[in-house]
Design a protein around this motif. Structure first.
Motif, PDB file in Angstrom:
ATOM      1  N   GLY A  69       9.042  69.611  44.391  1.00 35.93           N
ATOM      2  CA  GLY A  69      10.453  69.801  44.726  1.00 35.93           C
ATOM      3  C   GLY A  69      10.739  70.950  45.663  1.00 35.93           C
ATOM      4  O   GLY A  69      11.879  71.365  45.812  1.00 35.93           O
ATOM      5  N   SER A  70       9.687  71.470  46.323  1.00 38.95           N
ATOM      6  CA  SER A  70       9.915  72.630  47.188  1.00 38.95           C
ATOM      7  C   SER A  70      10.428  72.230  48.564  1.00 38.95           C
ATOM      8  O   SER A  70      10.920  73.055  49.304  1.00 38.95           O
ATOM      9  N   GLY A  73       5.022  69.011  51.999  1.00 42.33           N
ATOM     10  CA  GLY A  73       5.326  68.253  53.206  1.00 42.33           C
ATOM     11  C   GLY A  73       4.302  68.397  54.308  1.00 42.33           C
ATOM     12  O   GLY A  73       4.633  68.391  55.492  1.00 42.33           O
ATOM     13  N   LEU A  74       3.023  68.508  53.919  1.00 42.58           N
ATOM     14  CA  LEU A  74       1.965  68.639  54.908  1.00 42.58           C
ATOM     15  C   LEU A  74       1.756  67.313  55.655  1.00 42.58           C
ATOM     16  O   LEU A  74       1.895  66.250  55.068  1.00 42.58           O
ATOM     17  N   GLU A  86      10.807  68.602  51.604  1.00 46.67           N
ATOM     18  CA  GLU A  86      10.757  67.171  51.862  1.00 46.67           C
ATOM     19  C   GLU A  86       9.310  66.705  51.745  1.00 46.67           C
ATOM     20  O   GLU A  86       8.464  67.092  52.552  1.00 46.67           O
ATOM     21  N   PRO A  87       8.956  65.915  50.720  1.00 48.35           N
ATOM     22  CA  PRO A  87       7.556  65.577  50.497  1.00 48.35           C
ATOM     23  C   PRO A  87       7.014  64.552  51.500  1.00 48.35           C
ATOM     24  O   PRO A  87       7.768  63.740  52.029  1.00 48.35           O
ATOM     25  N   THR A  88       5.705  64.624  51.748  1.00 52.30           N
ATOM     26  CA  THR A  88       5.017  63.603  52.530  1.00 52.30           C
ATOM     27  C   THR A  88       4.123  62.816  51.580  1.00 52.30           C
ATOM     28  O   THR A  88       4.079  63.115  50.392  1.00 52.30           O
ATOM     29  N   SER A  89       3.400  61.821  52.100  1.00 53.52           N
ATOM     30  CA  SER A  89       2.571  61.011  51.214  1.00 53.52           C
ATOM     31  C   SER A  89       1.167  60.831  51.784  1.00 53.52           C
ATOM     32  O   SER A  89       0.989  60.739  52.997  1.00 53.52           O
ATOM     33  N   GLU A  96       1.332  67.171  49.303  1.00 48.75           N
ATOM     34  CA  GLU A  96       2.463  66.250  49.508  1.00 48.75           C
ATOM     35  C   GLU A  96       3.780  66.984  49.272  1.00 48.75           C
ATOM     36  O   GLU A  96       4.736  66.833  50.031  1.00 48.75           O
ATOM     37  N   ASN A  97       3.802  67.793  48.220  1.00 53.36           N
ATOM     38  CA  ASN A  97       5.037  68.486  47.866  1.00 53.36           C
ATOM     39  C   ASN A  97       5.487  69.468  48.930  1.00 53.36           C
ATOM     40  O   ASN A  97       6.686  69.694  49.110  1.00 53.36           O
ATOM     41  N   MET A 107      -3.507  67.080  55.536  1.00 53.40           N
ATOM     42  CA  MET A 107      -3.654  66.828  54.113  1.00 53.40           C
ATOM     43  C   MET A 107      -5.047  66.317  53.797  1.00 53.40           C
ATOM     44  O   MET A 107      -5.695  66.757  52.859  1.00 53.40           O
ATOM     45  N   TYR A 133       8.759  79.858  45.896  1.00 52.15           N
ATOM     46  CA  TYR A 133       7.799  78.881  46.406  1.00 52.15           C
ATOM     47  C   TYR A 133       6.678  79.560  47.184  1.00 52.15           C
ATOM     48  O   TYR A 133       5.530  79.134  47.131  1.00 52.15           O
TER      49      TYR A 133
END
Lengths: 252, 285
Positions: free
Chosen positions: A214-215, B112-113, A217-220, B109-110, B118, B78
């Motif tokens: 939740g820190s 946003g890499l 905008e996440p990526t996948s 992922e969290n 990643m 963070y």
């Protein structure tokens, strides 16, 4: 005893259906289920059944494994059939249609869950419902919840088994008495299970927090991307839907 | 400036009847790249300390400063968690995803890499914890030691400057413990990551650069392992048991047998004793 929980069992092989984007599969299966409700004549029923056979064939999942999923609905089907046959006009045909529909819906959704990993399914839901983020719906959190639920399902069933054995060792009786009594006997299993589930949830939340959940905008790691086969599948699915609607309208 | 500075920290959990302080006036320092062990029996406040170090908890008074960032400032939370990762006790309750690779990807992922970065980080952290061959395995197929190494890899993928292990070996069998401690030592040597090992096993403290012993929420004893171990009476009073080798050494000293070098491990003891035997043997001949 709790080993045959069939939810979310993914069948790990390679097939054209396994390759497809989860969004494509979800839309296609939804369309399929709609058509099973539209089908009411011999020709449309034959068509929907044919499509089901085709999908099963494409999924490469053994038919025997697939049919296992039907056990859960047998009783419901038998009861509705009996009611239809004895109390409804033209009951035999109605019973046939209901049975077919039931089988098609169960197997259709089974095809989806057997060919799609829970995590991919969650990603598909997340991306497919991405537009809802603008309405401040926490889509990513829901997707995470779904994949965590699948992750902890085997752990919690194992634990339920353990608690059950522990209570049996202390003389608990789960097998005798009427339904009410047996339901009551389950309380000493449910309470420890709930307590433990909450403790796990608490620890998991800490672990997720410390890994920066939740820190931002996440990526996948597995970003979803449509391929040509997805385009073709969408086309086929909608063409099939159109065909069934046309057949329905002209009463064939 | 030390990497982590805990300065006169007091913390208590909210409770109806006021509650007792989990930590009272605690001071602690961790230098970059060092290996610090925090010892303490149950209820000494050592797990609370672990959670304070990466801003999962914030002290009621005093401050925790990580790499110049104070954890009491919400904006730093963070950034602090990127620098300090925690591996907890129960391996099952910290694996989020349904394959090893996906779980290690959770942190990256969290934050946003991008995908290519990643993948590099995942491959790196799997290799440095020695579980590259398990990348696609499901967590329920792993042993306890392997699961904890997955958890370590998951923390490593965020490229922290410090790893906190909060009783991470206490649910493992001896083989699993060796695996996990070995992986941690390797990370320290190869990547220069500071390690804070929170434990109640004294023998896990022997390799540390510095040892803190907690009791009732404050530091009861601190120093190098040999300094701390030589105060057997205090340790015993705190409910901690010395490693067997150290115990034997102290009993020998009490009996008047002179073993001058400080003994921490079994190897130390064996070499000290064989040296002693050679001396004695030489004298009698």
């Amino acid at each position: 005893m709790l080993k045959d929980v069939t939810l979310g069992r993914y069948y790990p092989i390679e097939s054209p259906l396994h390759e497809l984007d989860p969004r494509t599969k979800m839309v296609a299966i939804l369309i399929y289920i709609v058509t099973t409700f539209l089908a009411s004549t011999p020709i449309t029923c034959a068509l929907t059944f044919l499509v089901l056979c085709l999908l099963i064939h494409l999924s490469k999942v053994p038919v025997r494994y697939m049919v296992k999923g039907l056990r859960a609905v047998v009783i419901i089907v038998v009861i509705t059939d009996l009611i239809n046959i004895f109390f409804v006009e033209n009951g035999l045909w109605k019973a046939f249609i209901v049975t077919l529909r039931m089988i098609e819906i169960v197997l259709g959704s089974n095809i989806l869950s057997l060919t799609t990993k829970p995590k991919t399914m969650a990603a598909g839901i997340e991306k497919g419902l991405g537009w809802m983020k603008r309405l401040h719906v926490p889509v990513h959190d829901f997707a995470t919840m779904i994949s965590i639920a699948f992750r902890f399902l085997p752990i919690l069933t194992q634990e339920a088994d353990k608690v059950m054995e522990a209570q049996k060792a202390r003389g608990a009786d789960f097998e005798s008495g009427n339904l009410l009594r047996r339901a009551k006997a389950l309380m000493p299993i449910l309470i420890p299970l709930f307590v433990s589930a909450f403790r796990r949830a608490d620890e998991l939340a800490l672990a997720m927090d410390s890994r920066l959940y939740g820190s931002g905008e996440p990526t996948s790691l597995h970003p979803l991307k449509y391929n040509t086969s997805d385009g073709v599948s969408y086309l086929l699915a909608f063409a099939y839907l159109a065909l069934v609607i046309v057949l329905k309208v002209v009463h064939v | 400036m030390p990497l982590i500075e805990v300065d006169n920290v007091t913390f208590s959990y909210p409770a109806k009847d006021g509650g007792v302080n989990a930590l009272t006036g605690l001071n602690l320092k961790v230098e970059a790249g060092s290996f610090v062990t925090v010892l303490g029996s149950n209820g000494s406040g050592k797990s609370t300390l672990g959670k304070l170090l990466n801003a999962l908890l914030v002290p009621q008074s005093g401050r925790v400063v990580v790499d110049g960032l104070c954890s009491s400032d919400k904006a730093n939370v963070y950034e602090i968690r990127k620098r300090v990762g925690i591996v907890f006790q129960n391996p099952d309750n910290q694996i989020v995803a349904d394959t090893v690779e996906d779980d290690v990807a959770f942190g990256p992922e969290n934050i946003g890499l991008a995908l290519d970065q990643m993948k590099v980080r995942i491959a790196d952290s799997l290799a440095s914890t020695g579980i590259s061959d398990l990348a696609l395995t499901k967590p329920e197929k792993l042993s306890g030691g392997q699961k904890q190494r997955v958890a370590i890899a998951g923390v490593m993928a965020l490229e922290p400057k410090c790893i906190v292990l909060d009783e991470s070996t206490s649910m493992l069998d001896p083989k699993g413990r060796t695996e996990v401690l070995g992986a941690i030592q390797k990370l320290r040597m190869e990547k220069g990551i500071a390690v804070i090992l929170i434990t109640h096993y004294m023998e896990e403290a022997v390799d540390a650069d510095y040892v803190y012993v907690l009791d009732k929420g404050s530091v009861a004893l601190e120093g190098t392992p040999s300094e701390v171990f030589s105060d057997a009476d205090t340790l015993e009073a705190l409910g901690l048991e010395l490693p067997p080798a150290v115990k034997v050494w102290q009993m020998l000293r009490a009996k008047g047998v002179v073993v001058s070098v400080p003994v921490l491990t079994e190897e130390d003891l064996v070499s000290a004793l064989s040296k002693l035997m050679r001396q004695k043997g030489g004298a009698s001949c």
